[in-house]
Design a protein around this motif. Structure first.
Motif, PDB file in Angstrom:
ATOM      1  N   ALA A 165       0.850  -1.098   0.071  1.00 21.63           N
ATOM      2  CA  ALA A 165      -0.016  -0.032  -0.033  1.00 21.63           C
ATOM      3  C   ALA A 165       0.985   1.245   0.001  1.00 21.63           C
ATOM      4  O   ALA A 165       0.566   2.212  -0.797  1.00 21.63           O
ATOM      5  CB  ALA A 165      -0.911   0.028   1.213  1.00 21.63           C
ATOM      6  N   GLU A 166       1.981   1.273   0.806  1.00 15.89           N
ATOM      7  CA  GLU A 166       2.590   2.471   1.005  1.00 15.89           C
ATOM      8  C   GLU A 166       3.451   2.626  -0.359  1.00 15.89           C
ATOM      9  O   GLU A 166       3.675   3.787  -0.898  1.00 15.89           O
ATOM     10  CB  GLU A 166       3.722   2.334   1.879  1.00 15.89           C
ATOM     11  CG  GLU A 166       3.064   2.391   3.523  1.00 15.89           C
ATOM     12  CD  GLU A 166       3.698   1.629   4.437  1.00 15.89           C
ATOM     13  OE1 GLU A 166       3.372   1.858   5.628  1.00 15.89           O
ATOM     14  OE2 GLU A 166       4.937   1.095   4.274  1.00 15.89           O
ATOM     15  N   GLY A 167       3.766   1.424  -0.943  1.00 12.18           N
ATOM     16  CA  GLY A 167       4.528   1.619  -2.135  1.00 12.18           C
ATOM     17  C   GLY A 167       3.614   2.161  -3.283  1.00 12.18           C
ATOM     18  O   GLY A 167       4.300   3.129  -4.250  1.00 12.18           O
ATOM     19  N   ILE A 168       2.407   1.846  -3.369  1.00 11.46           N
ATOM     20  CA  ILE A 168       1.442   2.573  -4.400  1.00 11.46           C
ATOM     21  C   ILE A 168       1.494   4.060  -4.091  1.00 11.46           C
ATOM     22  O   ILE A 168       1.484   4.780  -4.820  1.00 11.46           O
ATOM     23  CB  ILE A 168       0.138   1.682  -4.384  1.00 11.46           C
ATOM     24  CG1 ILE A 168       0.351   0.573  -4.820  1.00 11.46           C
ATOM     25  CG2 ILE A 168      -0.861   2.749  -5.452  1.00 11.46           C
ATOM     26  CD1 ILE A 168      -1.026  -0.203  -4.760  1.00 11.46           C
ATOM     27  N   LEU A 169       1.177   4.524  -2.890  1.00  8.59           N
ATOM     28  CA  LEU A 169       1.152   5.964  -2.363  1.00  8.59           C
ATOM     29  C   LEU A 169       2.246   6.675  -2.816  1.00  8.59           C
ATOM     30  O   LEU A 169       2.212   7.539  -3.627  1.00  8.59           O
ATOM     31  CB  LEU A 169       0.858   5.817  -0.875  1.00  8.59           C
ATOM     32  CG  LEU A 169      -0.415   5.482  -0.302  1.00  8.59           C
ATOM     33  CD1 LEU A 169      -0.378   5.415   1.338  1.00  8.59           C
ATOM     34  CD2 LEU A 169      -1.608   6.112  -0.870  1.00  8.59           C
ATOM     35  N   GLU A 227       4.919   8.839   9.142  1.00 11.01           N
ATOM     36  CA  GLU A 227       6.041   8.739   9.194  1.00 11.01           C
ATOM     37  C   GLU A 227       6.670   7.984   7.732  1.00 11.01           C
ATOM     38  O   GLU A 227       7.867   8.601   7.197  1.00 11.01           O
ATOM     39  CB  GLU A 227       6.704   7.620  10.287  1.00 11.01           C
ATOM     40  CG  GLU A 227       8.109   7.501  10.305  1.00 11.01           C
ATOM     41  CD  GLU A 227       8.624   6.896  11.758  1.00 11.01           C
ATOM     42  OE1 GLU A 227       7.865   6.729  12.604  1.00 11.01           O
ATOM     43  OE2 GLU A 227       9.845   6.725  11.880  1.00 11.01           O
ATOM     44  N   ARG A 228       6.068   7.032   7.332  1.00  5.28           N
ATOM     45  CA  ARG A 228       6.675   6.336   5.975  1.00  5.28           C
ATOM     46  C   ARG A 228       6.256   6.977   4.790  1.00  5.28           C
ATOM     47  O   ARG A 228       7.112   6.891   3.940  1.00  5.28           O
ATOM     48  CB  ARG A 228       6.040   5.046   6.149  1.00  5.28           C
ATOM     49  CG  ARG A 228       6.482   4.030   7.281  1.00  5.28           C
ATOM     50  CD  ARG A 228       6.017   2.575   6.890  1.00  5.28           C
ATOM     51  NE  ARG A 228       6.327   1.814   8.122  1.00  5.28           N
ATOM     52  CZ  ARG A 228       6.117   0.322   7.919  1.00  5.28           C
ATOM     53  NH1 ARG A 228       5.509  -0.210   6.980  1.00  5.28           N
ATOM     54  NH2 ARG A 228       6.424  -0.329   9.252  1.00  5.28           N
ATOM     55  N   ILE A 229       5.361   7.690   4.700  1.00  2.00           N
ATOM     56  CA  ILE A 229       4.937   8.222   3.464  1.00  2.00           C
ATOM     57  C   ILE A 229       5.412   9.899   3.481  1.00  2.00           C
ATOM     58  O   ILE A 229       5.862  10.316   2.666  1.00  2.00           O
ATOM     59  CB  ILE A 229       3.314   8.329   3.309  1.00  2.00           C
ATOM     60  CG1 ILE A 229       3.025   6.860   3.231  1.00  2.00           C
ATOM     61  CG2 ILE A 229       3.158   9.150   1.916  1.00  2.00           C
ATOM     62  CD1 ILE A 229       3.372   6.135   2.041  1.00  2.00           C
ATOM     63  N   TRP A 230       5.446  10.455   4.724  1.00  2.00           N
ATOM     64  CA  TRP A 230       5.604  12.123   4.683  1.00  2.00           C
ATOM     65  C   TRP A 230       7.000  12.255   5.587  1.00  2.00           C
ATOM     66  O   TRP A 230       7.383  13.497   5.799  1.00  2.00           O
ATOM     67  CB  TRP A 230       4.563  13.020   5.013  1.00  2.00           C
ATOM     68  CG  TRP A 230       3.360  12.813   4.088  1.00  2.00           C
ATOM     69  CD1 TRP A 230       2.105  12.154   4.426  1.00  2.00           C
ATOM     70  CD2 TRP A 230       3.207  12.951   2.659  1.00  2.00           C
ATOM     71  NE1 TRP A 230       1.269  11.946   3.513  1.00  2.00           N
ATOM     72  CE2 TRP A 230       1.926  12.579   2.366  1.00  2.00           C
ATOM     73  CE3 TRP A 230       3.930  13.607   2.098  1.00  2.00           C
ATOM     74  CZ2 TRP A 230       1.372  12.821   1.018  1.00  2.00           C
ATOM     75  CZ3 TRP A 230       3.512  13.960   0.746  1.00  2.00           C
ATOM     76  CH2 TRP A 230       2.177  13.580   0.334  1.00  2.00           C
ATOM     77  N   GLY A 231       7.598  11.287   6.169  1.00  2.00           N
ATOM     78  CA  GLY A 231       8.551  11.566   6.957  1.00  2.00           C
ATOM     79  C   GLY A 231       8.542  12.170   8.249  1.00  2.00           C
ATOM     80  O   GLY A 231       9.292  13.047   8.707  1.00  2.00           O
ATOM     81  N   ILE A 232       7.049  12.107   8.732  1.00  2.33           N
ATOM     82  CA  ILE A 232       6.879  12.784  10.178  1.00  2.33           C
ATOM     83  C   ILE A 232       7.074  11.954  11.285  1.00  2.33           C
ATOM     84  O   ILE A 232       6.602  11.180  11.298  1.00  2.33           O
ATOM     85  CB  ILE A 232       5.343  13.264   9.842  1.00  2.33           C
ATOM     86  CG1 ILE A 232       5.073  14.259   8.704  1.00  2.33           C
ATOM     87  CG2 ILE A 232       5.110  14.008  11.316  1.00  2.33           C
ATOM     88  CD1 ILE A 232       3.405  14.050   8.601  1.00  2.33           C
ATOM     89  N   ASN A 233       8.178  12.396  11.942  1.00  5.04           N
ATOM     90  CA  ASN A 233       8.875  11.611  13.037  1.00  5.04           C
ATOM     91  C   ASN A 233       8.951  12.385  14.311  1.00  5.04           C
ATOM     92  O   ASN A 233       9.671  11.999  15.280  1.00  5.04           O
ATOM     93  CB  ASN A 233       9.857  10.695  12.765  1.00  5.04           C
ATOM     94  CG  ASN A 233      10.980  11.414  12.093  1.00  5.04           C
ATOM     95  OD1 ASN A 233      11.245  12.635  12.328  1.00  5.04           O
ATOM     96  ND2 ASN A 233      11.602  10.918  11.464  1.00  5.04           N
ATOM     97  N   GLN A 234       8.487  13.536  14.494  1.00  9.77           N
ATOM     98  CA  GLN A 234       8.750  14.523  15.371  1.00  9.77           C
ATOM     99  C   GLN A 234       7.188  14.956  16.158  1.00  9.77           C
ATOM    100  O   GLN A 234       6.453  15.183  15.243  1.00  9.77           O
ATOM    101  CB  GLN A 234       9.462  15.848  15.050  1.00  9.77           C
ATOM    102  CG  GLN A 234      10.796  15.508  14.269  1.00  9.77           C
ATOM    103  CD  GLN A 234      12.018  15.101  15.190  1.00  9.77           C
ATOM    104  OE1 GLN A 234      11.949  15.710  16.443  1.00  9.77           O
ATOM    105  NE2 GLN A 234      12.557  14.309  14.747  1.00  9.77           N
ATOM    106  N   GLY A 235       7.438  15.292  17.267  1.00 10.12           N
ATOM    107  CA  GLY A 235       6.285  15.821  17.988  1.00 10.12           C
ATOM    108  C   GLY A 235       5.245  14.829  18.806  1.00 10.12           C
ATOM    109  O   GLY A 235       5.474  13.639  18.744  1.00 10.12           O
TER     110      GLY A 235
END
Ligand code: NZQ
Ligand code: ZN
Length: 384
Positions: free
Chosen positions: A215-219, A307-315
């Motif tokens: 799924a993440e690969g398709i996104l 995290e995996r699609i948009w690199g959000i790993n803070q907060g």
């Protein structure tokens, strides 16, 4: 991972020049009805290619299947099929033509009194005419699934049915046919496919890392390739990657063994039913509201998505979820799709009408069956 049964019998003929292969796929001596939409196939050479590939076959034609195909129109084709003893359907077009043709296929063979029951009462489809397809718009996945969505003008309804009986026997996916797509339809296709993935991914974890990564690969592919197609319609590689992503987004593979949601689609269909808004655009309106309202139920997957699609790993958890929703909205807007109800002139009274329909139909949707009229109102009010 949950138990599952998976079977997808659709033969895919992918790549440039593949329309010529139709000749090999159609049964000899069949009487075929070629179905198409508003005429785009005459302008981009697809009709000519189909005619050459089917030279010598016994073919009648039925055009005029609208975007969001109408029951009233499709029933005219059903009458032709019966009068002319058609025994094969060849759909040439986007999701609407394919979906409409699936309904025709089922309605011709339907033994009940009213074929609308296939949609309104989910009457079982016991038989259907065989279908072949030439896809001209990557978006819905209809070319490799058994789903169909049909609208009825008379009642302002838009309803779906699904049956393995109406899966195409073959589908031709030639990326060159999308060179003629307007920006609006490319953007619709990217967003529709994106939300199809989300409906099968953004639920709760069941320890299915392969489905998650597919799924993440398709996104990721849609995020990378969609803008390339928009920027240069003749980029064959981008067109091919976009086309295959849209097919893979809804051919059943990423859904196996995992929970599914589909509430965004059901609410979106009501927005199309009442206001004629393009399908993908309704999803872009609803999904951010769904992500926001269901942030607790969907927390683990929202964080993984961020995290995996948009690199959000803070907060904090809430900050990360807010950022994931904001990134999703930003992506939709970046391809030219607005995400709020006023952008489409939808009045606030529509919210009550949609909630009322959920009430009447007794809908409780979403992966936990906990989205009913009240939640629908909350989601849509957050999009005003
Ligand atoms: O009608 P023509 O003249 O062919 O023009 C179409 C139409 O105006 C045009 N178009 C298609 N291919 C083109 C092209 N124009 C230039 N060049 C080409 N190569 O695009 C317009 C939109 O076509 P349509 O078929 O309506 O779009 P789409 O493929 O997005 O289909 C939307 C329909 O599919 C349903 C939607 O609800 C909606 O009714 N869905 C079907 C699903 C399924 N079967 O699994 C799932 C989806 O979630 C969705 O609900
Ligand atoms: Zn869709």
């Amino acid at each position: 991972m949950n138990n599952f049964t998976f079977q997808n019998p659709v033969k895919v003929l992918f790549g440039k020049g593949q329309i010529a292969q139709i000749r090999e796929q159609l049964p000899a001596n069949s009487k075929i009805l070629l179905t198409y939409g508003g005429g785009s196939i005459f302008k981009n050479g697809v009709y000519q290619q189909v005619k050459e590939a089917t030279n010598g076959f016994n073919i009648l034609e039925f055009g005029g299947i609208e975007a969001n195909p109408k029951f009233e129109t499709l029933m005219k084709a059903v009458a032709i099929c019966k009068d002319e003893q058609i025994d094969y359907l060849l759909a040439v077009g986007g999701g609407s033509v394919l979906d409409g043709t699936k309904f025709i296929a089922a309605a011709v063979c339907f033994e009940g009194a009213d074929p609308w029951d296939i949609l309104a009462k989910q009457a079982e489809v016991k038989a259907a005419l065989p279908i072949g397809a030439v896809l001209t718009l990557p978006a819905t996945g209809s070319e490799m699934n058994g789903n169909s969505v049909v609208s009825r003008i008379e009642t302002q309804e838009k309803l779906a049915f699904g049956s393995p009986m109406v899966m195409p026997q073959f589908s031709v996916l030639d990326p060159e046919v999308i060179f003629s797509l307007p920006d609006r339809q490319v953007a619709n296709g990217v967003v529709d496919a994106f939300v199809h993935v989300m409906e099968q991914y953004l639920t709760y974890p069941v320890n299915a890392p392969l489905q998650d990564r597919m799924a993440e690969g398709i996104l990721h592919t849609l995020i990378e390739e969609g803008p390339k197609v928009l920027a240069n319609r003749n980029d064959y590689d981008a067109a091919a990657n976009f086309m295959w992503s849209a097919t893979m987004a809804l051919n059943g593979l990423i859904a196996v063994g995992v929970p599914q949601d589909w509430a965004t689609h059901l609410i979106g269909h009501e927005l199309t039913a009442y206001h004629g808004i393009d399908h993908a655009r309704t999803l872009a309106i609803v999904l951010p509201g769904m992500m926001d309202l269901k942030r607790e139920n969907k927390e683990a997957k929202l964080l993984q998505y961020g995290e995996r699609i948009w690199g959000i790993n803070q907060g904090t958890t809430n900050e990360r979820i807010d950022a994931a929703i904001a990134k999703t909205v930003e992506f939709f807007e970046s391809v030219g799709i607005k995400t709020k109800l006023p952008d489409y002139d939808v009045p606030s009274e529509t919210i009550g009408k949609i909630a009322e329909r959920f009430e009447q139909r007794g809908y409780k949707v979403g992966e936990h069956g906990d989205i009913g009229p009240k939640e629908v109102s909350e989601i849509l009010e957050s999009r005003l």
